[in-house]
Design a protein around this motif. Structure first.
Motif, PDB file in Angstrom:
ATOM      1  N   GLY A  47      10.315  11.046  22.888  1.00 26.25           N
ATOM      2  CA  GLY A  47      10.753  10.681  24.226  1.00 26.25           C
ATOM      3  C   GLY A  47       9.651  10.648  25.261  1.00 26.25           C
ATOM      4  N   ASP A  48       8.556  11.351  25.024  1.00 28.39           N
ATOM      5  CA  ASP A  48       7.447  11.364  25.995  1.00 28.39           C
ATOM      6  C   ASP A  48       6.465  10.225  25.783  1.00 28.39           C
ATOM      7  OD1 ASP A  48       6.224  12.127  23.664  1.00 28.39           O
ATOM      8  OD2 ASP A  48       5.513  14.067  24.385  1.00 28.39           O
ATOM      9  N   GLY A  49       6.797   9.304  24.871  1.00 28.86           N
ATOM     10  CA  GLY A  49       5.929   8.155  24.631  1.00 28.86           C
ATOM     11  C   GLY A  49       4.922   8.355  23.523  1.00 28.86           C
ATOM     12  N   THR A  50       4.809   9.550  22.985  1.00 24.14           N
ATOM     13  CA  THR A  50       3.895   9.807  21.876  1.00 24.14           C
ATOM     14  C   THR A  50       4.573   9.451  20.559  1.00 24.14           C
ATOM     15  OG1 THR A  50       4.614  12.115  21.672  1.00 24.14           O
ATOM     16  CG2 THR A  50       2.745  11.644  23.138  1.00 24.14           C
ATOM     17  N   ALA A  51       3.788   9.429  19.499  1.00 22.87           N
ATOM     18  CA  ALA A  51       4.318   9.080  18.180  1.00 22.87           C
ATOM     19  C   ALA A  51       3.428   9.698  17.115  1.00 22.87           C
ATOM     20  CB  ALA A  51       4.379   7.558  18.009  1.00 22.87           C
ATOM     21  N   VAL A  52       3.958   9.768  15.903  1.00 23.81           N
ATOM     22  CA  VAL A  52       3.184  10.210  14.756  1.00 23.81           C
ATOM     23  C   VAL A  52       3.583   9.332  13.575  1.00 23.81           C
ATOM     24  CG1 VAL A  52       4.877  11.981  14.102  1.00 23.81           C
ATOM     25  CG2 VAL A  52       2.517  12.182  13.311  1.00 23.81           C
ATOM     26  N   GLY A  53       2.630   8.997  12.745  1.00 23.41           N
ATOM     27  CA  GLY A  53       2.919   8.119  11.612  1.00 23.41           C
ATOM     28  C   GLY A  53       2.158   8.545  10.377  1.00 23.41           C
ATOM     29  N   ARG A  54       2.604   8.035   9.256  1.00 22.09           N
ATOM     30  CA  ARG A  54       1.937   8.335   7.993  1.00 22.09           C
ATOM     31  C   ARG A  54       2.201   7.205   7.019  1.00 22.09           C
ATOM     32  NH1 ARG A  54       3.201  10.169   3.017  1.00 22.09           N
ATOM     33  NH2 ARG A  54       1.648  11.405   1.909  1.00 22.09           N
ATOM     34  N   SER A  55       1.220   6.884   6.202  1.00 20.72           N
ATOM     35  CA  SER A  55       1.379   5.898   5.146  1.00 20.72           C
ATOM     36  C   SER A  55       0.516   6.308   3.968  1.00 20.72           C
ATOM     37  CB  SER A  55       0.965   4.504   5.616  1.00 20.72           C
ATOM     38  OG  SER A  55       1.012   3.581   4.537  1.00 20.72           O
ATOM     39  N   GLU A  56       1.041   6.106   2.776  1.00 22.77           N
ATOM     40  CA  GLU A  56       0.278   6.443   1.572  1.00 22.77           C
ATOM     41  C   GLU A  56      -1.026   5.667   1.496  1.00 22.77           C
ATOM     42  OE1 GLU A  56       4.031   7.368  -1.429  1.00 22.77           O
ATOM     43  OE2 GLU A  56       3.098   5.394  -1.406  1.00 22.77           O
ATOM     44  N   GLY A  57      -0.999   4.438   2.003  1.00 21.70           N
ATOM     45  CA  GLY A  57      -2.156   3.561   1.828  1.00 21.70           C
ATOM     46  C   GLY A  57      -3.028   3.417   3.046  1.00 21.70           C
ATOM     47  N   ALA A  58      -2.947   4.351   3.985  1.00 22.52           N
ATOM     48  CA  ALA A  58      -3.785   4.244   5.188  1.00 22.52           C
ATOM     49  C   ALA A  58      -4.244   5.623   5.635  1.00 22.52           C
ATOM     50  CB  ALA A  58      -2.999   3.576   6.319  1.00 22.52           C
ATOM     51  N   PHE A  59      -5.504   5.703   6.057  1.00 21.64           N
ATOM     52  CA  PHE A  59      -6.056   6.933   6.632  1.00 21.64           C
ATOM     53  C   PHE A  59      -5.913   8.123   5.676  1.00 21.64           C
ATOM     54  CE2 PHE A  59      -3.919   4.391  10.016  1.00 21.64           C
ATOM     55  CZ  PHE A  59      -5.073   3.750  10.469  1.00 21.64           C
ATOM     56  N   SER A  60      -6.128   7.854   4.396  1.00 19.28           N
ATOM     57  CA  SER A  60      -6.075   8.880   3.344  1.00 19.28           C
ATOM     58  C   SER A  60      -4.727   9.583   3.272  1.00 19.28           C
ATOM     59  CB  SER A  60      -7.192   9.920   3.560  1.00 19.28           C
ATOM     60  OG  SER A  60      -8.463   9.299   3.556  1.00 19.28           O
ATOM     61  N   GLY A  61      -3.677   8.923   3.756  1.00 13.16           N
ATOM     62  CA  GLY A  61      -2.339   9.496   3.689  1.00 13.16           C
ATOM     63  C   GLY A  61      -2.076  10.574   4.715  1.00 13.16           C
ATOM     64  N   ARG A  62      -3.027  10.788   5.656  1.00 12.92           N
ATOM     65  CA  ARG A  62      -2.870  11.844   6.652  1.00 12.92           C
ATOM     66  C   ARG A  62      -1.941  11.393   7.776  1.00 12.92           C
ATOM     67  NH1 ARG A  62      -8.244  11.047   6.707  1.00 12.92           N
ATOM     68  NH2 ARG A  62      -8.083  10.486   8.905  1.00 12.92           N
ATOM     69  N   PRO A  63      -1.224  12.319   8.411  1.00 10.52           N
ATOM     70  CA  PRO A  63      -0.460  11.983   9.618  1.00 10.52           C
ATOM     71  C   PRO A  63      -1.427  11.580  10.729  1.00 10.52           C
ATOM     72  CG  PRO A  63       0.282  14.069   8.698  1.00 10.52           C
ATOM     73  CD  PRO A  63      -0.986  13.722   7.981  1.00 10.52           C
ATOM     74  N   VAL A  64      -1.087  10.561  11.483  1.00  5.81           N
ATOM     75  CA  VAL A  64      -1.953  10.087  12.563  1.00  5.81           C
ATOM     76  C   VAL A  64      -1.149   9.961  13.846  1.00  5.81           C
ATOM     77  CG1 VAL A  64      -3.503   8.864  10.997  1.00  5.81           C
ATOM     78  CG2 VAL A  64      -1.541   7.650  11.961  1.00  5.81           C
ATOM     79  N   SER A  65      -1.817  10.122  14.973  1.00  5.22           N
ATOM     80  CA  SER A  65      -1.139  10.008  16.265  1.00  5.22           C
ATOM     81  C   SER A  65      -1.940   9.203  17.284  1.00  5.22           C
ATOM     82  CB  SER A  65      -0.837  11.406  16.829  1.00  5.22           C
ATOM     83  OG  SER A  65      -2.030  12.176  16.920  1.00  5.22           O
ATOM     84  N   GLU A  66      -3.155   8.783  16.929  1.00  8.59           N
ATOM     85  CA  GLU A  66      -3.961   7.970  17.837  1.00  8.59           C
ATOM     86  C   GLU A  66      -3.406   6.553  17.886  1.00  8.59           C
ATOM     87  OE1 GLU A  66      -8.055   8.096  16.835  1.00  8.59           O
ATOM     88  OE2 GLU A  66      -8.179  10.290  16.878  1.00  8.59           O
ATOM     89  N   ASP A 123       0.807  -1.222   0.000  1.00  7.79           N
ATOM     90  CA  ASP A 123       0.000   0.000   0.000  1.00  7.79           C
ATOM     91  C   ASP A 123       0.839   1.270   0.000  1.00  7.79           C
ATOM     92  OD1 ASP A 123      -2.453  -1.179  -0.153  1.00  7.79           O
ATOM     93  OD2 ASP A 123      -2.744  -1.301   2.010  1.00  7.79           O
ATOM     94  N   GLY A 124       2.156   1.151   0.060  1.00 13.28           N
ATOM     95  CA  GLY A 124       2.987   2.343  -0.060  1.00 13.28           C
ATOM     96  C   GLY A 124       3.870   2.615   1.136  1.00 13.28           C
ATOM     97  N   CYS A 125       4.571   3.749   1.053  1.00 12.61           N
ATOM     98  CA  CYS A 125       5.563   4.137   2.052  1.00 12.61           C
ATOM     99  C   CYS A 125       4.955   4.250   3.448  1.00 12.61           C
ATOM    100  CB  CYS A 125       6.193   5.477   1.676  1.00 12.61           C
ATOM    101  SG  CYS A 125       7.009   5.487   0.072  1.00 12.61           S
ATOM    102  N   ILE A 126       5.790   4.013   4.448  1.00 11.85           N
ATOM    103  CA  ILE A 126       5.371   4.125   5.846  1.00 11.85           C
ATOM    104  C   ILE A 126       6.442   4.893   6.613  1.00 11.85           C
ATOM    105  CG2 ILE A 126       4.861   2.882   7.989  1.00 11.85           C
ATOM    106  CD1 ILE A 126       3.904   0.539   6.291  1.00 11.85           C
ATOM    107  N   GLU A 127       5.998   5.805   7.458  1.00 12.09           N
ATOM    108  CA  GLU A 127       6.897   6.519   8.359  1.00 12.09           C
ATOM    109  C   GLU A 127       6.274   6.542   9.745  1.00 12.09           C
ATOM    110  OE1 GLU A 127       9.164   9.932   6.004  1.00 12.09           O
ATOM    111  OE2 GLU A 127       6.996  10.182   5.882  1.00 12.09           O
ATOM    112  N   VAL A 128       7.035   6.133  10.744  1.00 10.13           N
ATOM    113  CA  VAL A 128       6.586   6.217  12.132  1.00 10.13           C
ATOM    114  C   VAL A 128       7.701   6.855  12.947  1.00 10.13           C
ATOM    115  CG1 VAL A 128       5.833   4.979  14.183  1.00 10.13           C
ATOM    116  CG2 VAL A 128       5.109   4.171  11.931  1.00 10.13           C
ATOM    117  N   LEU A 129       7.401   7.987  13.582  1.00  9.77           N
ATOM    118  CA  LEU A 129       8.360   8.689  14.419  1.00  9.77           C
ATOM    119  C   LEU A 129       7.883   8.617  15.865  1.00  9.77           C
ATOM    120  CD1 LEU A 129       8.987   9.770  11.563  1.00  9.77           C
ATOM    121  CD2 LEU A 129       9.426  12.013  12.595  1.00  9.77           C
ATOM    122  N   LYS A 130       8.778   8.175  16.763  1.00  5.02           N
ATOM    123  CA  LYS A 130       8.437   8.051  18.172  1.00  5.02           C
ATOM    124  C   LYS A 130       9.245   9.067  18.976  1.00  5.02           C
ATOM    125  CE  LYS A 130       7.221   3.160  17.860  1.00  5.02           C
ATOM    126  NZ  LYS A 130       7.361   1.818  18.457  1.00  5.02           N
TER     127      LYS A 130
END
Length: 283
Positions: free
Chosen positions: A229-248, A220-227
């Motif tokens: 130090g406070d335990g939170t993260a943000v991710g994005r993928s071309e083939g998921a969630f309309s390509g939007r950055p997600v943090s949930e 489904d395409g590229c994936i990026e997940v950034l984590k």
């Protein structure tokens, strides 16, 4: 976030929706005031600094970001004693597209970066020659100034490798991205050499997803997940969630699941290193 294969629309004009625009307007006002204090009209000022009147007017009203050499020339002509030249650093940062600046800020905070690319070598791993070739072949075509702008922004992001403490990196590259000679064989050779060099760093793992793999969780395409130090993260993928950055957490779990499976399907880091060395020998 943006995909590292993606390119923000370049151009030297200021985006009015970009928060940097107020800073550019303030600099423009300062430049106008210094010109006026020097008793110079726009026409004669433009002639003295060697730039067109239209450009001077755009810069003074904050519609155009001044180049470093422009600021140096203004400093010299109005006798600012280095105060105008000192504006080069903030204006240089303002030249980077908004989303590139936002991505760089996220990368600066990240303690872990998990990055899968299937179109080209990831931006953080690219040599200057490879990046220039990549941007130079985009359509509609960019001007040379625009190419240099986005190349400079991409190279600036690589300062993340010098951070202390260093973040942990996991890169997964499709085999085809290491075989396609974007920019020519010599550019590809230098890029492969760069991958081998970076892979020697203890905080970086590079894996290759071979073409021969019969199971692939990354179709489904590229994936990026950034984590962070406070335990939170943000991710994005071309083939998921309309390509939007997600943090949930629920959405991030989907991206992490896919990335984990791709990682297990790819060649191991030592196998990948040997594979890249073999490709370099063939190039």
């Amino acid at each position: 976030m943006e995909s590292s294969d993606g390119v923000d629309e370049p151009g030297w004009d200021v985006d009015p929706e970009d928060e940097i625009s107020s800073a550019v307007e303030m600099v423009g006002q300062q430049l106008r005031l210094r010109r006026e204090v020097a008793g110079l009209r726009v026409a004669e000022f433009a002639e003295l600094i060697g730039y067109g009147e239209d450009l001077v007017r755009k810069i003074e009203r904050g519609a155009r970001i001044p180049r470093p050499e422009y600021l140096d020339k203004v400093d010299e002509v109005v006798g600012a004693g280095g105060f105008v030249s000192a504006l080069k650093k903030p204006m240089r940062e303002a030249r980077y597209p908004k989303r590139v600046r936002e991505l760089a800020k996220l990368e600066e905070r990240a303690v872990e970066l998990h990055l899968y690319n299937n179109h080209s070598v990831h931006g953080l791993l690219q040599t200057e020659g490879y990046a220039r070739a990549l941007f130079g072949m985009r359509r509609p075509a960019y001007s040379q100034d625009e190419v240099e702008r986005v190349v400079a922004a991409r190279m600036a992001r690589q300062s993340i490798f010098k951070r202390s403490p260093a973040p942990e990196f996991s890169f997964i590259q499709e085999e085809v991205t290491l075989r396609r000679p974007l920019g020519g064989r010599q550019v590809l050779r230098q890029q492969l050499e760069r991958l081998l060099e970076v892979s020697q760093l203890r905080n970086i793992e590079i894996q290759v997803m071979p073409i021969s793999c019969e199971q692939h969780a990354g179709v489904d395409g590229c994936i990026e997940v950034l984590k962070f130090g406070d335990g939170t993260a943000v991710g994005r993928s071309e083939g998921a969630f309309s390509g939007r950055p997600v943090s949930e957490l629920k959405q991030l779990r989907v991206l992490e699941l896919r990335y984990g499976i791709i990682r297990s399907q790819a060649l191991s880091p030592p196998e990948s290193l040997a594979f890249i060395e073999e490709l370099l020998g063939e190039t």
